[in-house]
Design a protein around this motif. Structure first.
Motif, short mmCIF file in Angstrom:
data_model
loop_
_atom_site.label_atom_id
_atom_site.label_comp_id
_atom_site.label_asym_id
_atom_site.label_seq_id
_atom_site.Cartn_x
_atom_site.Cartn_y
_atom_site.Cartn_z
N SER A 11 0.82 -1.21 0.00
CA SER A 11 0.00 0.00 0.00
C SER A 11 0.86 1.26 0.00
CB SER A 11 -0.91 0.02 1.23
OG SER A 11 -1.95 -0.94 1.11
N THR A 12 0.42 2.27 -0.73
CA THR A 12 1.12 3.54 -0.79
C THR A 12 1.31 4.12 0.60
OG1 THR A 12 0.14 4.00 -2.96
CG2 THR A 12 1.04 5.87 -1.74
N ASP A 13 2.56 4.38 0.97
CA ASP A 13 2.90 4.98 2.26
C ASP A 13 2.37 4.17 3.44
OD1 ASP A 13 4.37 7.06 3.46
OD2 ASP A 13 2.57 8.23 3.85
N GLY A 14 2.12 2.89 3.22
CA GLY A 14 1.67 2.02 4.30
C GLY A 14 0.24 2.26 4.75
N VAL A 15 -0.55 2.98 3.97
CA VAL A 15 -1.91 3.35 4.40
C VAL A 15 -2.80 2.10 4.45
CG1 VAL A 15 -3.98 4.64 3.79
CG2 VAL A 15 -1.72 5.71 3.55
N ALA A 16 -3.49 1.95 5.60
CA ALA A 16 -4.39 0.81 5.79
C ALA A 16 -5.84 1.23 5.97
CB ALA A 16 -3.95 0.00 7.02
N GLY A 17 -6.08 2.51 6.26
CA GLY A 17 -7.45 2.97 6.44
C GLY A 17 -7.52 4.47 6.31
N VAL A 18 -8.60 4.98 5.71
CA VAL A 18 -8.76 6.41 5.47
C VAL A 18 -10.19 6.85 5.77
CG1 VAL A 18 -6.96 6.51 3.71
CG2 VAL A 18 -9.32 6.09 3.02
N LEU A 19 -10.32 8.16 5.95
CA LEU A 19 -11.63 8.78 6.13
C LEU A 19 -12.16 9.33 4.82
CD1 LEU A 19 -10.97 10.91 9.34
CD2 LEU A 19 -12.35 8.83 9.22
N GLY A 20 -13.48 9.44 4.74
CA GLY A 20 -14.11 10.16 3.64
C GLY A 20 -14.07 11.65 3.94
N GLU A 21 -14.92 12.40 3.26
CA GLU A 21 -14.96 13.84 3.50
C GLU A 21 -15.50 14.14 4.89
OE1 GLU A 21 -16.95 15.90 0.38
OE2 GLU A 21 -15.49 15.28 -1.15
N ARG A 22 -16.31 13.25 5.43
CA ARG A 22 -16.77 13.35 6.81
C ARG A 22 -16.02 12.32 7.65
NH1 ARG A 22 -22.15 15.26 8.02
NH2 ARG A 22 -23.13 16.28 6.23
N GLU A 23 -15.74 12.65 8.91
CA GLU A 23 -15.04 11.69 9.75
C GLU A 23 -15.93 10.51 10.13
OE1 GLU A 23 -15.78 13.42 14.26
OE2 GLU A 23 -13.78 13.54 13.40
N SER A 24 -17.22 10.62 9.86
CA SER A 24 -18.14 9.52 10.14
C SER A 24 -18.09 8.43 9.07
CB SER A 24 -19.58 10.04 10.27
OG SER A 24 -19.94 10.79 9.13
N VAL A 25 -17.34 8.65 8.00
CA VAL A 25 -17.21 7.67 6.92
C VAL A 25 -15.76 7.21 6.86
CG1 VAL A 25 -17.44 7.24 4.45
CG2 VAL A 25 -19.08 8.73 5.62
N ALA A 26 -15.56 5.91 6.94
CA ALA A 26 -14.20 5.37 6.94
C ALA A 26 -14.16 4.02 6.25
CB ALA A 26 -13.68 5.23 8.38
N VAL A 27 -13.00 3.71 5.67
CA VAL A 27 -12.75 2.37 5.14
C VAL A 27 -11.39 1.90 5.63
CG1 VAL A 27 -14.16 2.80 3.08
CG2 VAL A 27 -11.68 3.12 2.97
N LEU A 28 -11.28 0.59 5.82
CA LEU A 28 -9.99 0.00 6.16
C LEU A 28 -9.93 -1.42 5.62
CD1 LEU A 28 -9.77 -1.08 9.90
CD2 LEU A 28 -11.92 -0.37 8.86
N MET A 29 -8.71 -1.86 5.29
CA MET A 29 -8.55 -3.18 4.72
C MET A 29 -8.54 -4.28 5.78
SD MET A 29 -8.49 -5.02 1.98
CE MET A 29 -8.95 -3.52 1.13
N PRO A 30 -7.90 -4.10 6.95
CA PRO A 30 -7.94 -5.15 7.98
C PRO A 30 -9.35 -5.32 8.56
CG PRO A 30 -6.06 -3.70 8.31
CD PRO A 30 -6.95 -3.04 7.29
#
Length: 225
Positions: free
Chosen positions: A182-201
Motif C-alpha cells: 500500500s502507498t505509504d503504508g496506508v491501511a485505512g482512510v476517512l471520507g470527507e466526513r469523519e463519520s465515513v471510513a474504510v480500512l482493509m484489515p
C-alpha cells in the motif's frame, strides 16, 4: 440504534460483522442489497467478502449497485459508514473515500495478523486509542494494496484523514511491515466526513480474546460515538 450490514451476493463477513457489533453492545442486522436500506439506519457497514465474485475488479460491481446511492445519501447526512476489506473496495469504487485498492504487490492472497499504527485518534473510529498506538488486526485479501497519487496523499495527510498505517510491533512504518505494498503504508482512510471510513484489515474478527485479540472493539464502538 440499529446498524445495517449490507449483504451483497458474495459477501461472506456480514454475519461476522453483526455478531461483532453485538459483542460491543450495538444492535445490528443484515440488509439484503436488493431490499434497499431500512428507513433511518443509525449506521451502515459494508462488509468483507467477494461481492459479485470480484468480477471486473474487487468492489466494482457492488459499488454500482442501486443500494449504494442510498448509502451515499445517508453518509452525506451524517450516518456513520464503515467499509471493511471488500467493503473498503466498494467504498472507494463508489466515491465514499478517495484512492483505490488493487492487487497485492505479492500477487498472492494474504491471510495473516498485522500491526497498525493509529494516525488520527480524534475520530469516532479511533477515539478508543491514542495517536501512535499500535493495534493488531487480521487481514485476508488479494486486492488490498491502497493506491493514490502523491498530491492526493499529501492532502489526506494534511487533513488528518489517514486513520491507520501498517507498521511493525514497535510502531515503525517500514516496507517489511507493509503486507500488500500500500502507498505509504496506508491501511485505512476517512471520507470527507469523519463519520465515513474504510480500512482493509478486519476489526470484526478481533473482538474476542479467545480468538486472538480485542483491538477491533475500539473501532466498532465508533458507531456509538
Amino acid at each position: 440504534m440499529t446498524v445495517s450490514v449490507v449483504q451483497f451476493g458474495g459477501s461472506n463477513c456480514d454475519r461476522d460483522a453483526v455478531r461483532a457489533l453485538h459483542d460491543v453492545g450495538i444492535d445490528a442486522e443484515r440488509t439484503w442489497h436488493e431490499d434497499g436500506l431500512p428507513e433511518n439506519p443509525s449506521g451502515i457497514v459494508l462488509p468483507g467478502g467477494f461481492s459479485y465474485g470480484d468480477y471486473l475488479r474487487a468492489g466494482a460491481m457492488a459499488g454500482r449497485a442501486p443500494i449504494m446511492a442510498a448509502v451515499r445519501d445517508a453518509a452525506s447526512e451524517g450516518v456513520p459508514v464503515l467499509g471493511i476489506c471488500n467493503g473498503a473496495q466498494v467504498g472507494c469504487e463508489t466515491g465514499l473515500t478517495p484512492g483505490a485498492f488493487t492487487t497485492n504487490a505479492s500477487a498472492r492472497f494474504q491471510c495473516e495478523h498485522v500491526h497498525l499504527r493509529v494516525e488520527n485518534a480524534d475520530t469516532p473510529w479511533t477515539r478508543a486509542f491514542e495517536p501512535g498506538d499500535v493495534i493488531e488486526l487480521p487481514i485476508a485479501h488479494g486486492e488490498g494494496r491502497f493506491e493514490i497519487d502523491e498530491e492526493r496523499l499529501d492532502e489526506l495527510d494534511a487533513d488528518d484523514r489517514i486513520l491507520f498505517r501498517y507498521c511493525d510491533a514497535d510502531g515503525n512504518v517500514t516496507p517489511e511491515s507493509n503486507p500488500n505494498g500500500s502507498t505509504d503504508g496506508v491501511a485505512g482512510v476517512l471520507g470527507e466526513r469523519e463519520s465515513v471510513a474504510v480500512l482493509m484489515p478486519h476489526p470484526e474478527r478481533a473482538t474476542l480474546a479467545e480468538l486472538g485479540g480485542t483491538d477491533g472493539r475500539g473501532i466498532l464502538r465508533g458507531f456509538a460515538e
